[in-house]
Design an enzyme around this catalytic site. Structure first.
Site, short mmCIF file in Angstrom:
data_model
loop_
_atom_site.label_atom_id
_atom_site.label_comp_id
_atom_site.label_asym_id
_atom_site.label_seq_id
_atom_site.Cartn_x
_atom_site.Cartn_y
_atom_site.Cartn_z
N ALA A 1 1.09 -0.79 0.19
CA ALA A 1 0.27 -0.05 -0.10
C ALA A 1 0.97 0.91 0.02
O ALA A 1 2.37 0.89 0.72
CB ALA A 1 -0.27 -0.09 1.25
N GLY B 1 0.52 -5.04 0.69
CA GLY B 1 -0.66 -4.63 0.02
C GLY B 1 -0.45 -5.49 -1.36
O GLY B 1 -1.11 -6.11 -1.95
N GLU C 1 -0.57 -9.22 -0.37
CA GLU C 1 -2.29 -9.53 -0.21
C GLU C 1 -2.96 -9.26 -1.92
O GLU C 1 -3.96 -10.47 -2.30
CB GLU C 1 -2.51 -7.88 0.23
CG GLU C 1 -2.42 -8.19 1.93
CD GLU C 1 -2.92 -7.48 2.43
OE1 GLU C 1 -2.13 -6.44 2.45
OE2 GLU C 1 -3.73 -7.67 3.78
N GLU D 1 4.81 -5.08 7.63
CA GLU D 1 3.13 -4.15 8.08
C GLU D 1 4.22 -3.94 9.49
O GLU D 1 4.43 -2.44 9.90
CB GLU D 1 2.09 -4.24 7.83
CG GLU D 1 1.19 -4.52 6.91
CD GLU D 1 1.08 -5.51 5.79
OE1 GLU D 1 2.05 -6.70 5.88
OE2 GLU D 1 0.60 -5.39 4.97
N1 DAK Z 1 4.57 3.08 -0.86
C1 DAK Z 1 5.04 4.24 -1.40
N2 DAK Z 1 6.64 4.44 -1.93
C2 DAK Z 1 6.74 3.04 -2.10
C3 DAK Z 1 6.71 2.68 -1.47
C4 DAK Z 1 5.23 2.19 -1.11
N3 DAK Z 1 5.10 0.62 -0.46
N4 DAK Z 1 7.63 1.13 -1.44
C5 DAK Z 1 8.73 1.92 -2.20
N5 DAK Z 1 7.64 3.08 -3.01
C6 DAK Z 1 9.06 4.16 -3.31
C7 DAK Z 1 10.02 5.07 -2.34
O1 DAK Z 1 9.65 5.53 -1.60
C8 DAK Z 1 11.11 5.43 -3.40
O2 DAK Z 1 10.59 6.69 -3.97
P1 DAK Z 1 11.48 7.62 -4.10
O3 DAK Z 1 11.88 8.45 -2.90
O4 DAK Z 1 12.42 7.52 -4.84
O5 DAK Z 1 10.43 8.84 -4.33
C9 DAK Z 1 11.08 4.53 -4.81
O6 DAK Z 1 9.37 3.31 -4.82
C10 DAK Z 1 12.21 3.39 -4.89
O7 DAK Z 1 12.28 2.61 -4.32
P2 DAK Z 1 13.68 2.39 -2.70
O8 DAK Z 1 14.45 3.78 -3.71
O9 DAK Z 1 12.89 2.18 -1.29
O10 DAK Z 1 13.61 0.93 -3.80
P3 DAK Z 1 14.68 -0.07 -3.22
O11 DAK Z 1 15.49 -0.46 -4.91
O12 DAK Z 1 15.77 0.57 -2.42
O13 DAK Z 1 14.09 -0.58 -1.79
C11 DAK Z 1 11.97 -2.07 -1.20
C12 DAK Z 1 13.44 -1.81 -2.46
C13 DAK Z 1 10.92 -3.16 -1.98
C14 DAK Z 1 12.64 -3.04 -0.92
C15 DAK Z 1 12.11 -0.81 -0.30
O14 DAK Z 1 11.93 0.38 -1.09
C16 DAK Z 1 10.60 -0.95 0.51
O15 DAK Z 1 11.01 -1.48 1.24
N6 DAK Z 1 9.37 -0.07 0.51
C17 DAK Z 1 7.97 -0.90 1.47
C18 DAK Z 1 8.06 -2.10 0.87
C19 DAK Z 1 6.46 -1.80 2.86
O16 DAK Z 1 6.94 -1.67 3.78
N7 DAK Z 1 5.27 -2.59 2.04
C20 DAK Z 1 4.69 -2.83 2.31
C21 DAK Z 1 4.29 -1.43 2.61
S1 DAK Z 1 2.71 -1.56 3.73
C22 DAK Z 1 -4.81 -1.62 6.04
C23 DAK Z 1 -4.48 -1.53 4.15
C24 DAK Z 1 -3.74 -2.26 3.85
C25 DAK Z 1 -2.23 -2.11 4.72
C26 DAK Z 1 -2.12 -1.97 5.66
C27 DAK Z 1 -3.57 -1.41 6.36
N8 DAK Z 1 -5.41 -0.83 6.69
C28 DAK Z 1 -6.20 0.19 5.25
C29 DAK Z 1 -5.55 -0.14 7.93
C30 DAK Z 1 -0.23 -2.37 3.89
C31 DAK Z 1 0.45 -2.10 3.86
C32 DAK Z 1 1.40 -2.10 3.11
O17 DAK Z 1 1.35 -2.75 2.28
#
Ligand code: DAK
Length: 260
Positions: free
Chosen positions: A67, A112, A115, A135
């Site tokens: 997400a 997400g 998911e 998360e």
């Molecule tokens: N959201 C927004 N931007 C993201 C992103 C994300 N999930 N993942 C990556 N990006 C963006 C980065 O911010 C970066 O943007 P700029 O800084 O260049 O503007 C660009 O994509 C490239 O990412 P990185 O520079 O970080 O790339 P790397 O190769 O160094 O790393 C990575 C790749 C996938 C390991 C890293 O980007 C990362 O850890 N990303 C976050 C992964 C993450 O934590 N995903 C889970 C998100 S939480 C809910 C509904 C849904 C959910 C929960 C609750 N409710 C309504 C209650 C679901 C939650 C989630 O999905």
């Protein structure tokens, strides 16, 4: 509805839906969720003429990295619940879609994104794919059905570990855990997805739909999946497709299903 973040291509009855926010690793923002809802809930909801849908991510790095975290800061309890419920509803539309939906996971499938892949009927991973529910790193839990579906696919033991540690697993581990159906080189990903949809398209369309409904019923606590299977088995025996399929087997010929 005009789509900003979805690319749609249709070829020979197969729709490829590409999540197209490559710079944000195809993170699911609310706009994208609304577009997915419109696509499955309206645009193709009644299409009986298609073989299925492939969902993939733009670029070679990510399927969907989660997400959109940048939208999270505006959340409070009410908005969080609302976002979670709406998101779950979108993924139910996919899980309940009447034709097979395949996730072609071309890189990171996190949060997400994992998911979304799990809401699809089958998952094919490229060798560089990574799966995880990170998360807890953000102090939240999966909100789009992940706590439930991850257990369904890989069992409580590993699902608990992945959701508690936030660790990622690679494609080979995802295959051995039963999270994905196949792992292929990235350049072969779409061909494998098309091959699967071409195969399912040779089967009785009503039977495919009833398989989807019966499998989904297994995971609904308000419905007895075994009882649903009995009902739907009975329903398929009344179709022309069933007579054609059984007749073709006995006559040692290829079935010509009409979806009736
Ligand atoms: N959201 C927004 N931007 C993201 C992103 C994300 N999930 N993942 C990556 N990006 C963006 C980065 O911010 C970066 O943007 P700029 O800084 O260049 O503007 C660009 O994509 C490239 O990412 P990185 O520079 O970080 O790339 P790397 O190769 O160094 O790393 C990575 C790749 C996938 C390991 C890293 O980007 C990362 O850890 N990303 C976050 C992964 C993450 O934590 N995903 C889970 C998100 S939480 C809910 C509904 C849904 C959910 C929960 C609750 N409710 C309504 C209650 C679901 C939650 C989630 O999905």
């Amino acid at each position: 509805m005009a789509y900003q973040n979805l690319l749609i291509a249709e070829d020979n009855g197969i729709i490829t839906l590409t999540l197209n926010r490559e710079k944000a690793l195809n993170a699911l923002n609310q706009q994208t969720m609304q577009e997915l809802a419109d696509f499955f809930g309206n645009k193709i909801a009644d299409r009986q003429d298609i073989k299925g849908v492939i969902i993939t991510g733009a670029g070679e790095k990510a399927f969907v990295a989660g997400a959109d975290i940048k939208e999270f800061l505006a959340l409070d309890e009410g908005k969080g619940r609302d976002m979670s419920q709406k998101g779950q509803d979108v993924f139910f539309l996919i899980e309940r879609f009447h034709r097979p939906v395949i996730a072609a996971v071309n890189g990171f499938a996190l949060g997400g994104g994992c998911e979304l892949a799990m809401a699809c009927h089958m998952r094919i991973a490229s060798e560089n794919a990574r799966f995880g529910q990170p998360e807890v790193n953000l102090g939240i839990i999966p909100g789009y059905g992940g706590t439930q579906r991850l257990i369904q696919y890989i069992g409580k033991t590993k699902a608990t570990e992945l959701m508690m540690t936030g660790d990622m697993i690679n494609a080979t581990d995802a295959l051995s855990l039963g999270l994905v159906n196949y792992v292929v080189p990235q350049e072969a990903l779409m061909d494998k997805a098309i091959e699967l949809l071409e195969k399912t398209a040779t089967k009785g369309p009503i039977a495919i739909q009833k398989v989807i409904e019966s499998i989904n019923a297994y995971f609904q606590y308000d419905e007895d999946g075994f009882a649903r299977e009995v009902t739907e088995f009975g329903n398929t025996t009344t179709t022309e497709d069933f007579k054609e399929g059984a007749g073709a087997f006995i006559e040692k010929r290829k079935a010509d299903f009409k979806g009736k």
